[in-house]
Design a protein around this motif. Sequence first.
Motif, PDB file in Angstrom:
ATOM      1  N   SER A   1      -3.815   5.086   5.895  1.00 33.44           N
ATOM      2  CA  SER A   1      -2.439   5.572   5.853  1.00 33.44           C
ATOM      3  C   SER A   1      -2.256   6.640   4.790  1.00 33.44           C
ATOM      4  N   VAL A   2      -2.921   6.480   3.657  1.00 31.46           N
ATOM      5  CA  VAL A   2      -2.825   7.485   2.591  1.00 31.46           C
ATOM      6  C   VAL A   2      -3.407   8.810   3.064  1.00 31.46           C
ATOM      7  N   VAL A   3      -4.588   8.769   3.665  1.00 28.96           N
ATOM      8  CA  VAL A   3      -5.201  10.002   4.171  1.00 28.96           C
ATOM      9  C   VAL A   3      -4.304  10.641   5.226  1.00 28.96           C
ATOM     10  N   GLY A   4      -3.753   9.802   6.117  1.00 31.21           N
ATOM     11  CA  GLY A   4      -2.834  10.324   7.120  1.00 31.21           C
ATOM     12  C   GLY A   4      -1.602  10.945   6.498  1.00 31.21           C
ATOM     13  N   GLY A   5      -1.085  10.315   5.440  1.00 29.70           N
ATOM     14  CA  GLY A   5       0.096  10.856   4.781  1.00 29.70           C
ATOM     15  C   GLY A   5      -0.164  12.167   4.070  1.00 29.70           C
ATOM     16  N   LEU A   6      -1.305  12.286   3.410  1.00 26.92           N
ATOM     17  CA  LEU A   6      -1.634  13.504   2.676  1.00 26.92           C
ATOM     18  C   LEU A   6      -1.877  14.695   3.598  1.00 26.92           C
ATOM     19  N   THR A   7      -2.130  14.433   4.869  1.00 29.74           N
ATOM     20  CA  THR A   7      -2.329  15.518   5.849  1.00 29.74           C
ATOM     21  C   THR A   7      -1.206  15.520   6.882  1.00 29.74           C
ATOM     22  N   SER A   8       0.006  15.154   6.444  1.00 29.10           N
ATOM     23  CA  SER A   8       1.117  14.904   7.373  1.00 29.10           C
ATOM     24  C   SER A   8       2.107  16.048   7.480  1.00 29.10           C
ATOM     25  N   GLY A   9       1.756  17.228   7.005  1.00 31.20           N
ATOM     26  CA  GLY A   9       2.714  18.322   7.056  1.00 31.20           C
ATOM     27  C   GLY A   9       3.219  18.634   8.453  1.00 31.20           C
ATOM     28  N   TRP A  10       2.470  18.249   9.461  1.00 32.99           N
ATOM     29  CA  TRP A  10       2.839  18.516  10.859  1.00 32.99           C
ATOM     30  C   TRP A  10       3.894  17.552  11.392  1.00 32.99           C
ATOM     31  N   ILE A  11       4.078  16.401  10.759  1.00 35.43           N
ATOM     32  CA  ILE A  11       4.911  15.339  11.339  1.00 35.43           C
ATOM     33  C   ILE A  11       6.343  15.802  11.584  1.00 35.43           C
ATOM     34  N   GLY A  12       6.912  16.510  10.628  1.00 28.33           N
ATOM     35  CA  GLY A  12       8.295  16.942  10.775  1.00 28.33           C
ATOM     36  C   GLY A  12       8.504  18.031  11.803  1.00 28.33           C
ATOM     37  N   THR A  33       7.798   9.922   4.994  1.00 21.55           N
ATOM     38  CA  THR A  33       6.355  10.092   4.875  1.00 21.55           C
ATOM     39  C   THR A  33       5.909   9.949   3.430  1.00 21.55           C
ATOM     40  N   LEU A  34       6.648  10.548   2.510  1.00 23.14           N
ATOM     41  CA  LEU A  34       6.327  10.407   1.092  1.00 23.14           C
ATOM     42  C   LEU A  34       6.375   8.945   0.666  1.00 23.14           C
ATOM     43  N   SER A  35       7.411   8.244   1.098  1.00 24.11           N
ATOM     44  CA  SER A  35       7.560   6.836   0.719  1.00 24.11           C
ATOM     45  C   SER A  35       6.417   6.001   1.270  1.00 24.11           C
ATOM     46  N   TYR A  36       6.116   6.175   2.551  1.00 18.74           N
ATOM     47  CA  TYR A  36       5.036   5.410   3.157  1.00 18.74           C
ATOM     48  C   TYR A  36       3.687   5.750   2.529  1.00 18.74           C
ATOM     49  N   THR A  37       3.458   7.042   2.266  1.00 18.94           N
ATOM     50  CA  THR A  37       2.174   7.439   1.712  1.00 18.94           C
ATOM     51  C   THR A  37       1.964   6.862   0.321  1.00 18.94           C
ATOM     52  N   THR A  38       3.010   6.881  -0.490  1.00 21.58           N
ATOM     53  CA  THR A  38       2.891   6.375  -1.849  1.00 21.58           C
ATOM     54  C   THR A  38       2.695   4.867  -1.866  1.00 21.58           C
ATOM     55  N   THR A  39       3.459   4.160  -1.049  1.00 26.23           N
ATOM     56  CA  THR A  39       3.291   2.709  -1.020  1.00 26.23           C
ATOM     57  C   THR A  39       1.940   2.321  -0.444  1.00 26.23           C
ATOM     58  N   THR A  40       1.478   3.076   0.535  1.00 28.08           N
ATOM     59  CA  THR A  40       0.162   2.750   1.075  1.00 28.08           C
ATOM     60  C   THR A  40      -0.956   3.135   0.114  1.00 28.08           C
ATOM     61  N   ALA A  41      -0.710   4.117  -0.747  1.00 25.64           N
ATOM     62  CA  ALA A  41      -1.686   4.384  -1.811  1.00 25.64           C
ATOM     63  C   ALA A  41      -1.796   3.160  -2.704  1.00 25.64           C
ATOM     64  N   GLY A  42      -0.660   2.554  -2.999  1.00 21.49           N
ATOM     65  CA  GLY A  42      -0.690   1.284  -3.718  1.00 21.49           C
ATOM     66  C   GLY A  42      -1.387   0.214  -2.909  1.00 21.49           C
ATOM     67  N   PHE A 101       2.330  -1.196  -5.597  1.00 22.21           N
ATOM     68  CA  PHE A 101       0.956  -1.371  -6.070  1.00 22.21           C
ATOM     69  C   PHE A 101       0.791  -2.761  -6.673  1.00 22.21           C
ATOM     70  N   GLY A 102       1.742  -3.174  -7.491  1.00 19.41           N
ATOM     71  CA  GLY A 102       1.680  -4.502  -8.080  1.00 19.41           C
ATOM     72  C   GLY A 102       1.774  -5.600  -7.050  1.00 19.41           C
ATOM     73  N   PHE A 103       2.618  -5.407  -6.037  1.00 20.90           N
ATOM     74  CA  PHE A 103       2.789  -6.436  -5.008  1.00 20.90           C
ATOM     75  C   PHE A 103       1.498  -6.680  -4.235  1.00 20.90           C
ATOM     76  N   GLN A 104       0.662  -5.674  -4.128  1.00 15.48           N
ATOM     77  CA  GLN A 104      -0.583  -5.849  -3.384  1.00 15.48           C
ATOM     78  C   GLN A 104      -1.495  -6.889  -4.011  1.00 15.48           C
ATOM     79  N   PHE A 105      -1.404  -7.070  -5.329  1.00 16.05           N
ATOM     80  CA  PHE A 105      -2.182  -8.119  -5.976  1.00 16.05           C
ATOM     81  C   PHE A 105      -1.757  -9.485  -5.446  1.00 16.05           C
ATOM     82  N   THR A 106      -0.453  -9.669  -5.287  1.00 10.53           N
ATOM     83  CA  THR A 106       0.052 -10.936  -4.749  1.00 10.53           C
ATOM     84  C   THR A 106      -0.291 -11.078  -3.277  1.00 10.53           C
ATOM     85  N   SER A 107      -0.199  -9.983  -2.517  1.00 11.80           N
ATOM     86  CA  SER A 107      -0.455 -10.068  -1.079  1.00 11.80           C
ATOM     87  C   SER A 107      -1.898 -10.451  -0.781  1.00 11.80           C
TER      88      SER A 107
END
Length: 437
Positions: A294-305, A163-172, A45-51
């Motif tokens: 990506s966040v929306v996709g991650g939160l509805t990702s129970g099917w991925i596995g 999926t958890l990792s990607y979803t959380t970082t993309t929330a940031g 989340f913090g890195f996004q300010f720099t990006s």
Amino acid sequence: MSQEPVEAAEQAVEEGGRKSWVIDVRPLRGVAYRRMWIGNGVSYFGFQFTSVAVPVEMFSITHSSAWVGLLGIAGLVPLLVFGLWGGAAADVVDRRKLLLASSTLAWLSTVGLLVQALLGVRSGVLLLVLTAVQSAGFAVSSPTRQAIIPRLVPAALVPAANTLSYTTTTAGGVLGPLAAGLIFGAWSTGTGVTIAYAVDAALFTISFWAAYKLPPIPPMHDDGGTAKPTAGLRGIVDGLRFLVTQPVLLLSFAVDIVAMVFAMPRALFPEIAEDRFGGGSAVGWLFAAIALGSVVGGLTSGWIGRVRRQGVALVLAVVGWGVAVGFAGLASSLWLMVLLLAVGGAADLVSAVYRQSILQVYAPDRLRGRLQGVFTVVVAGGPRLGDLRAGATADLTGPTASWAGGGFAAAGLAVVLALAFPALVKYRPPAGTEANS
């Protein structure tokens, strides 16, 4: 390394659960994974300010999208060198210690960005140098961090953990650019970039905490013995030798390169925000849009596995990404552009999870760091080449043609690759690695 984190996650697999579209949170029952998940999410989340701040500052100094695109090259060169070396090092030293050291380098580069902003240096060349240093730290820390995940969770939960990792970082990635956009809407560019760099430097300390609290993660042979050091050219060659014999991995890398090089429009965001939408907070929405999807996709990702045809799903996701980005480039409304970029972001999350999971399941632990190094070069290097392509072609053809044409080209090339080399679309994960959900 203690087996408690893995045992806790294995119990989660055994407990299973009913089928659901909701994101699978069972990996969070492992304490070590949970700490790393929190640290990575907050620091990202913090890195996004720099990006956001770096390309905005570069455009304010040079008034050229081509210079913004050069930031991609500044980040790519260290990725090529240190991504491969960092992956090899992750196979021969304690991964926790390597993660701490590489994170320190990335943090120091952020401090450098803050100092130059405070001093009002206004040098495009200095921004390129500091971006390169930051990229070097990331190039080592990223494969190390990803190689750690299969040591913290069982194979059946690797897709859920990713999926958890990607979803959380993309929330940031959503909240960070939006907050940065508010900063740039409220303050001048000079003050805005200073605040953005300061926020990133402060929040990065959470990542240090997460890495410090990890258990020791020494290198291991597949039989459980301690590996002898093989860092350097010989270790890198060993990893590449394995990679070239695995067409599924090669093709998964190829479709990702196509998706990012041709369809990543990031370098055009400052120009489009200013010329088409009047500047201000619009740039924050553009930088946030892909991550929002990506966040929306991650939160509805129970099917991925539960998907067995992971290669097919990967290709379809890349095609969806390209088409959505292509239409976004043609949008005249900010909110339509954000919506289409969000659709692309949801597709990108699906492709990212499958690419990472295929690699982590395929790779033996003794080679996992090296292959994650190659993965880092491809996944992080592709968008940087995409920045260069988008910025350079925008100066020649205009931003609309550069953006939309690249998206549609990526979708078409992904289909061509899948049809010409069917190994990827035939891929299914090995028996016994599917999640019980």
